[in-house]
Scaffold this motif. Structure first.
Motif, PDB file in Angstrom:
ATOM      1  N   GLN A 199       5.764   4.731  12.099  1.00 55.09           N
ATOM      2  CA  GLN A 199       6.933   5.168  11.444  1.00 55.09           C
ATOM      3  C   GLN A 199       6.863   6.740  10.883  1.00 55.09           C
ATOM      4  O   GLN A 199       7.580   7.361  10.856  1.00 55.09           O
ATOM      5  N   ALA A 200       5.584   7.050  10.501  1.00 53.61           N
ATOM      6  CA  ALA A 200       5.253   8.175   9.770  1.00 53.61           C
ATOM      7  C   ALA A 200       4.820   9.251  11.064  1.00 53.61           C
ATOM      8  O   ALA A 200       4.712  10.189  10.929  1.00 53.61           O
ATOM      9  N   GLY A 201       4.730   8.750  12.496  1.00 59.44           N
ATOM     10  CA  GLY A 201       4.418   9.730  13.375  1.00 59.44           C
ATOM     11  C   GLY A 201       3.063  10.054  13.469  1.00 59.44           C
ATOM     12  O   GLY A 201       2.727  10.974  14.300  1.00 59.44           O
ATOM     13  N   ALA A 224      -1.130  -1.156   9.113  1.00 63.87           N
ATOM     14  CA  ALA A 224      -1.350   0.125   8.882  1.00 63.87           C
ATOM     15  C   ALA A 224      -0.877   0.599  10.374  1.00 63.87           C
ATOM     16  O   ALA A 224      -0.436   2.094  10.284  1.00 63.87           O
ATOM     17  N   ALA A 225      -1.002   0.219  11.187  1.00 64.84           N
ATOM     18  CA  ALA A 225      -0.471   0.609  12.636  1.00 64.84           C
ATOM     19  C   ALA A 225       1.091   0.729  12.391  1.00 64.84           C
ATOM     20  O   ALA A 225       1.803   1.731  13.068  1.00 64.84           O
ATOM     21  N   HIS A 226       1.875  -0.133  12.181  1.00 66.21           N
ATOM     22  CA  HIS A 226       3.321  -0.093  11.955  1.00 66.21           C
ATOM     23  C   HIS A 226       3.676   1.047  10.895  1.00 66.21           C
ATOM     24  O   HIS A 226       4.491   1.894  11.318  1.00 66.21           O
ATOM     25  N   TRP A 227       2.820   1.298   9.837  1.00 63.48           N
ATOM     26  CA  TRP A 227       3.229   2.562   9.011  1.00 63.48           C
ATOM     27  C   TRP A 227       3.063   3.736   9.742  1.00 63.48           C
ATOM     28  O   TRP A 227       3.726   4.836   9.751  1.00 63.48           O
ATOM     29  N   ALA A 228       1.862   3.855  10.541  1.00 60.01           N
ATOM     30  CA  ALA A 228       1.597   5.054  11.341  1.00 60.01           C
ATOM     31  C   ALA A 228       2.556   5.293  12.341  1.00 60.01           C
ATOM     32  O   ALA A 228       2.934   6.621  12.556  1.00 60.01           O
ATOM     33  N   LEU A 268       0.836  -1.271   0.078  1.00 62.31           N
ATOM     34  CA  LEU A 268      -0.140  -0.124  -0.060  1.00 62.31           C
ATOM     35  C   LEU A 268       0.870   1.431  -0.110  1.00 62.31           C
ATOM     36  O   LEU A 268       1.804   1.405   0.696  1.00 62.31           O
ATOM     37  N   SER A 269       0.227   2.267  -0.627  1.00 65.43           N
ATOM     38  CA  SER A 269       1.174   3.457  -0.721  1.00 65.43           C
ATOM     39  C   SER A 269       1.037   3.964   0.691  1.00 65.43           C
ATOM     40  O   SER A 269      -0.159   3.870   1.390  1.00 65.43           O
ATOM     41  N   PRO A 270       1.722   5.203   1.112  1.00 66.37           N
ATOM     42  CA  PRO A 270       1.583   6.043   2.173  1.00 66.37           C
ATOM     43  C   PRO A 270       0.047   6.517   2.539  1.00 66.37           C
ATOM     44  O   PRO A 270      -0.551   6.451   3.609  1.00 66.37           O
ATOM     45  N   THR A 271      -0.507   6.827   1.550  1.00 64.40           N
ATOM     46  CA  THR A 271      -1.859   7.296   1.541  1.00 64.40           C
ATOM     47  C   THR A 271      -2.893   6.335   1.945  1.00 64.40           C
ATOM     48  O   THR A 271      -3.826   6.467   2.778  1.00 64.40           O
ATOM     49  N   GLU A 272      -2.811   5.145   1.178  1.00 66.83           N
ATOM     50  CA  GLU A 272      -3.451   4.078   1.432  1.00 66.83           C
ATOM     51  C   GLU A 272      -3.428   3.350   2.799  1.00 66.83           C
ATOM     52  O   GLU A 272      -4.310   3.195   3.601  1.00 66.83           O
ATOM     53  N   GLN A 273      -2.300   3.673   3.359  1.00 69.04           N
ATOM     54  CA  GLN A 273      -1.666   3.125   4.992  1.00 69.04           C
ATOM     55  C   GLN A 273      -2.502   4.184   5.718  1.00 69.04           C
ATOM     56  O   GLN A 273      -3.033   3.773   6.933  1.00 69.04           O
ATOM     57  N   HIS A 274      -2.257   5.436   5.441  1.00 71.31           N
ATOM     58  CA  HIS A 274      -2.976   6.466   6.268  1.00 71.31           C
ATOM     59  C   HIS A 274      -4.355   6.278   6.360  1.00 71.31           C
ATOM     60  O   HIS A 274      -5.005   6.218   7.387  1.00 71.31           O
ATOM     61  N   THR A 275      -5.093   6.253   5.411  1.00 74.13           N
ATOM     62  CA  THR A 275      -6.476   5.825   5.249  1.00 74.13           C
ATOM     63  C   THR A 275      -6.926   4.742   6.044  1.00 74.13           C
ATOM     64  O   THR A 275      -7.886   4.721   6.830  1.00 74.13           O
ATOM     65  N   ALA A 276      -6.100   3.544   5.514  1.00 75.37           N
ATOM     66  CA  ALA A 276      -6.461   2.233   6.572  1.00 75.37           C
ATOM     67  C   ALA A 276      -6.541   2.553   8.063  1.00 75.37           C
ATOM     68  O   ALA A 276      -7.105   1.912   8.720  1.00 75.37           O
ATOM     69  N   TYR A 277      -5.542   3.213   8.310  1.00 82.57           N
ATOM     70  CA  TYR A 277      -5.262   3.419   9.772  1.00 82.57           C
ATOM     71  C   TYR A 277      -6.425   4.228  10.412  1.00 82.57           C
ATOM     72  O   TYR A 277      -7.050   3.850  11.639  1.00 82.57           O
ATOM     73  N   LEU A 278      -6.939   5.367   9.645  1.00 79.01           N
ATOM     74  CA  LEU A 278      -8.074   5.965  10.201  1.00 79.01           C
ATOM     75  C   LEU A 278      -9.426   4.939  10.298  1.00 79.01           C
ATOM     76  O   LEU A 278     -10.122   5.324  11.207  1.00 79.01           O
TER      77      LEU A 278
END
Length: 272
Positions: A204-206, A198-202, A20-30
């Motif tokens: 790393q992205a702060g 998605a939480a792992h990505w979140a 997933l792209s950063p945008t997709e990961q961010h969306t999935a986390y929300l």
């Protein structure tokens, strides 16, 4: 296996999920946060006129409205991050079951009042730690949502605490039913503390936090309540719910979203 009838069978390699792209990961986390709140709000709505007393009808309705408000803010923000034109209504009413990212705890069928207070105690305790941590998110809008939500879930946690104490340290019947509620909820609790992509990505992205580091504080709070209520923490369950964050749900989820989405899907494009 020369000459075997299976010699020409080709075994396909396991499919690797698309990255997933950063945008997709961010969306999935929300969405994971918003879906937890949305589905539990729907589940709590079924208690209206079914609670032990009229004051509790109102209390559970207010908890559901708090959660619905959190869900609306999170799903709206998810739509803004995604940038594909979907709003809160599209996320809530037009996704299929496999697209929801909530844990099984919030979708599990309504049982008796002891079960509901056990579920609320665990879920609100988890949400309290979650929103406290997300108050410093690099996503300023998520941080603002968290700072408001933590005040609401503090009340939810206290409300469940008072009922667990009242039932656990009450009559023998209320004690036994409250203990049974804890036992029935326990297989769903572990999923609250499971980390996911998605939480792992979140982290790393702060933007977000991992669920697993929250588990100790959640368990400590619940254990303290149960000790005071003369209740026993259930033993490790024989099975654990899992997969909700990846869209794998129970049979109950299908019925829940069918009821929740019926009007919107029956009248596409309608507004009210």
């Amino acid at each position: 296996m020369s000459g075997s009838k299976y010699a020409d069978v080709v075994v396909a390699a396991p499919r690797t999920p698309p990255e997933l792209s950063p945008t997709e990961q961010h969306t999935a986390y929300l969405l994971s946060l918003g879906d937890d709140a949305l589905i539990y709000a729907q589940r709590l709505g079924s208690w209206i006129t079914r609670a032990p007393q009229i004051e509790e009808d109102m209390a559970l309705g207010n908890v559901a409205l708090d959660l619905l408000g959190q869900a609306r803010s999170l799903l709206t923000h998810a739509g803004e991050v995604e940038g594909r034109g979907r709003d809160e209504n599209a996320f809530a009413m037009l996704r299929d079951e496999r697209e929801f990212r909530n844990v099984h705890l919030v979708e599990a069928p309504k049982a008796d009042f002891g079960h509901e207070m056990a579920r609320m105690l665990w879920f609100a305790s988890y949400q309290y730690e979650l929103w406290t941590a997300l108050g410093s998110s690099a996503d300023e809008q998520l941080a603002a949502i968290a700072q408001k939500a933590v005040k609401e879930v503090d009340y939810h946690r206290d409300h469940a605490t008072q009922w667990v104490l009242r039932l656990g340290d009450g009559t023998q019947t209320s004690h036994d039913r409250m203990q049974a509620g804890l036992e029935s909820v326990h297989p769903y609790v572990g999923e609250l503390g499971e980390d996911y992509s998605a939480a792992h990505w979140a982290v790393q992205a702060g933007v977000g936090v991992l669920p697993s580091p929250l588990a100790d504080a959640v368990n400590t709070y619940v254990s303290t309540v149960l000790d005071e209520a003369t209740l026993t923490m259930p033993d490790a369950p024989r099975w654990n719910a899992r997969g909700g964050r990846e869209g794998v749900h129970s049979e109950a989820m299908g019925f829940l979203i069918a009821e929740m989405q019926h009007i919107a899907r029956s009248h596409p494009g309608a507004t009210w």
